[in-house]
Design an enzyme around this catalytic site. Structure first.
Site, PDB file in Angstrom:
ATOM      1  N   LYS A 113     -22.790  -5.058 -30.600  1.00  0.00           N
ATOM      2  CA  LYS A 113     -23.164  -3.694 -30.985  1.00  0.00           C
ATOM      3  C   LYS A 113     -24.650  -3.603 -31.329  1.00  0.00           C
ATOM      4  CE  LYS A 113     -18.505  -2.400 -32.240  1.00  0.00           C
ATOM      5  NZ  LYS A 113     -17.497  -2.466 -33.294  1.00  0.00           N
ATOM      6  N   LYS A 195     -11.956  -3.363 -16.434  1.00  0.00           N
ATOM      7  CA  LYS A 195     -10.752  -2.719 -16.968  1.00  0.00           C
ATOM      8  C   LYS A 195     -10.971  -1.238 -17.230  1.00  0.00           C
ATOM      9  CE  LYS A 195     -11.098  -3.079 -21.872  1.00  0.00           C
ATOM     10  NZ  LYS A 195     -10.309  -2.928 -23.044  1.00  0.00           N
ATOM     11  N   LYS A 198     -12.435   3.609 -22.245  1.00  0.00           N
ATOM     12  CA  LYS A 198     -12.940   4.908 -22.706  1.00  0.00           C
ATOM     13  C   LYS A 198     -14.383   5.122 -22.283  1.00  0.00           C
ATOM     14  CE  LYS A 198     -10.325   4.953 -27.009  1.00  0.00           C
ATOM     15  NZ  LYS A 198     -10.415   3.693 -27.747  1.00  0.00           N
TER      16      LYS A 198
HETATM   17  P1  ADP Z   1     -11.257   1.064 -24.904  1.00  0.00           P
HETATM   18  O1  ADP Z   1     -11.620  -0.188 -24.156  1.00  0.00           O
HETATM   19  O2  ADP Z   1     -10.851   2.147 -23.981  1.00  0.00           O
HETATM   20  O3  ADP Z   1     -12.295   1.479 -25.924  1.00  0.00           O
HETATM   21  P2  ADP Z   1      -9.874  -0.013 -27.140  1.00  0.00           P
HETATM   22  O4  ADP Z   1     -10.754  -1.226 -27.093  1.00  0.00           O
HETATM   23  O5  ADP Z   1     -10.076   0.989 -28.224  1.00  0.00           O
HETATM   24  O6  ADP Z   1      -9.965   0.712 -25.722  1.00  0.00           O
HETATM   25  O7  ADP Z   1      -8.373  -0.513 -27.123  1.00  0.00           O
HETATM   26  C1  ADP Z   1      -7.291   0.083 -27.797  1.00  0.00           C
HETATM   27  C2  ADP Z   1      -6.028  -0.645 -27.371  1.00  0.00           C
HETATM   28  O8  ADP Z   1      -5.758  -0.406 -25.971  1.00  0.00           O
HETATM   29  C3  ADP Z   1      -6.126  -2.166 -27.494  1.00  0.00           C
HETATM   30  O9  ADP Z   1      -4.885  -2.668 -27.972  1.00  0.00           O
HETATM   31  C4  ADP Z   1      -6.396  -2.650 -26.098  1.00  0.00           C
HETATM   32  O10 ADP Z   1      -5.913  -3.965 -25.863  1.00  0.00           O
HETATM   33  C5  ADP Z   1      -5.654  -1.623 -25.244  1.00  0.00           C
HETATM   34  N1  ADP Z   1      -6.349  -1.428 -23.954  1.00  0.00           N
HETATM   35  C6  ADP Z   1      -7.546  -0.823 -23.768  1.00  0.00           C
HETATM   36  N2  ADP Z   1      -7.886  -0.786 -22.463  1.00  0.00           N
HETATM   37  C7  ADP Z   1      -6.854  -1.398 -21.783  1.00  0.00           C
HETATM   38  C8  ADP Z   1      -6.599  -1.666 -20.398  1.00  0.00           C
HETATM   39  N3  ADP Z   1      -7.446  -1.276 -19.446  1.00  0.00           N
HETATM   40  N4  ADP Z   1      -5.451  -2.293 -20.066  1.00  0.00           N
HETATM   41  C9  ADP Z   1      -4.564  -2.665 -21.011  1.00  0.00           C
HETATM   42  N5  ADP Z   1      -4.744  -2.448 -22.346  1.00  0.00           N
HETATM   43  C10 ADP Z   1      -5.875  -1.828 -22.745  1.00  0.00           C
END
Ligand code: ADP
Ligand code: TRP
Length: 336
Positions: A113, A195, A198
């Protein structure tokens, strides 16, 4: 026997997408009968990187509404907003005295970060893992369903728990990352780059709030190729991802048909038609997302219901938090 305590937090920093659903929320829903569950919106954590609060209320409400629309039952679990539980902040204060500057500076998420945003290296960012440990320990949770990227934070939470127990007496169990049911699925971005997330390409991310046309457009644009060059080929990641999505929302017969078409294809004899496959996936995905989107919108527009859910969640969470904090104060001899 008392049920084990499960806890997880979601930062309200963007729209929830299919990766969040299949990787996290669907598992929360499966856990609600078996465990004593606490799920919360980590709005204090979002301030460490997103200080602008103009949209925060909307995002918090959306996360609550979407989680209920996905099947979380606020009667069964404690679904609450972090800032409604001030007991967490008091525990954070105590744990901060047991956390060392050196170890906080070494945390991978902190370094990342700082790299991304060198103008805003605030103390809250540095102590992010202490706040997260407080979220968990305040309910003496032992199972924390999170992705791999949170593993280090969990290790730090265990360290803080041990240090507290050693210095003041045994109050906290040690929490561990928890992978419900064993298989963890990962949803890739529809453009084949990493992956689904968001913060990545929005046109390659399917959000639970997307309307039917947008879902269709995004899926029809998903990356494919000219088809396999020989029968029973290995699938490239981006094709496997389309099958993964199809397995979640289409019938087994539909999946099998396209799998057979893939396996029987070769150069000059390409049987699989990715255009048709995506059309079918779009249709099934729309049927899957639509009711979630509509239910979430209904809840979000019903301020009275939202208020009731959030208040009920806060009451449950505070009852448990107050209990733990009493033990903490007793152990620290801070009762006057
Ligand atoms: P992002 O990457 O969209 O910011 P977060 O890191 O806030 O998502 O993740 C929130 C939850 O969603 C976590 O438990 C994470 O493992 C799951 N998660 C996020 N993106 C994926 C993905 N592409 N596939 C599977 N699980 C995911
Ligand atoms: N750090 C988590 C994330 O970025 C969110 C979070 C905050 C959390 N407090 C938590 C997760 C407590 C599990 C338990 O996704």
């Amino acid at each position: 026997m008392a049920k084990e305590v499960v806890l997880s937090g979601i930062r309200p920093t963007g729209f929830l997408h299919l990766g969040n659903y299949f990787g996290a929320m669907r598992n929360y829903v499966r856990m609600q009968d078996e465990y004593n569950c606490y799920f919360f919106v980590a709005n204090w954590h979002s301030l460490t990187t997103h200080p602008n609060t103009a949209e925060l209320q909307l995002s918090v409400h959306r996360v609550i509404a979407e989680n209920i629309a996905c099947g979380l039952n606020p009667e069964k679990v404690a679904l609450y907003v972090q800032s409604d539980v001030p007991e967490i902040a008091e525990l954070y204060l105590y744990l901060n005295m047991l956390a060392y500057k050196g170890e906080l500076e070494k945390t991978a998420s902190f370094k990342e970060k700082v790299r991304l945003n060198p103008e805003n290296v605030n103390a809250g960012l540095l102590t992010y893992p202490v706040l997260m440990a407080s979220d968990i320990l305040i309910h003496r949770a032992v199972k924390v369903p999170v992705g791999k990227d949170q593993e280090q934070h969990l290790e730090m939470a265990r360290n803080f728990a041990q240090r507290f127990n050693y210095r003041y007496g045994n109050v906290f169990p040690e929490p561990y990352a928890f992978n419900y049911g064993g298989e963890l699925i990962k949803i890739l971005s529809l453009d084949g780059n990493g992956k689904m997330s968001k913060s990545e390409n929005q046109m390659a991310t399917l959000y639970l709030a997307d309307d039917d046309d947008t879902i269709k457009k995004k899926i029809m644009k998903a990356k494919t190729d000219g088809g396999p060059t020989e029968p029973n080929s290995d699938m490239p990641d981006y094709i496997k991802n389309i099958f993964t999505l199809m397995k979640q929302v289409s019938t087994a017969d539909t999946v099998k048909k396209f799998e057979d078409d893939f396996n029987n294809s070769s150069t000059g004899n390409v049987i699989i038609r990715y255009g048709d496959m995506k059309k079918q996936l779009a249709e099934d995905m729309i049927s899957f997302i639509k009711p979630i989107r509509e239910k979430a919108a209904d809840i979000q527009n019903n301020k009275e219901l939202l208020f009731k859910i959030i208040t009920q969640g806060a009451d449950k969470a505070r009852a448990s938090a107050t209990n733990t904090l009493q033990e903490v104060r007793k152990a620290m001899r801070m009762i006057y």
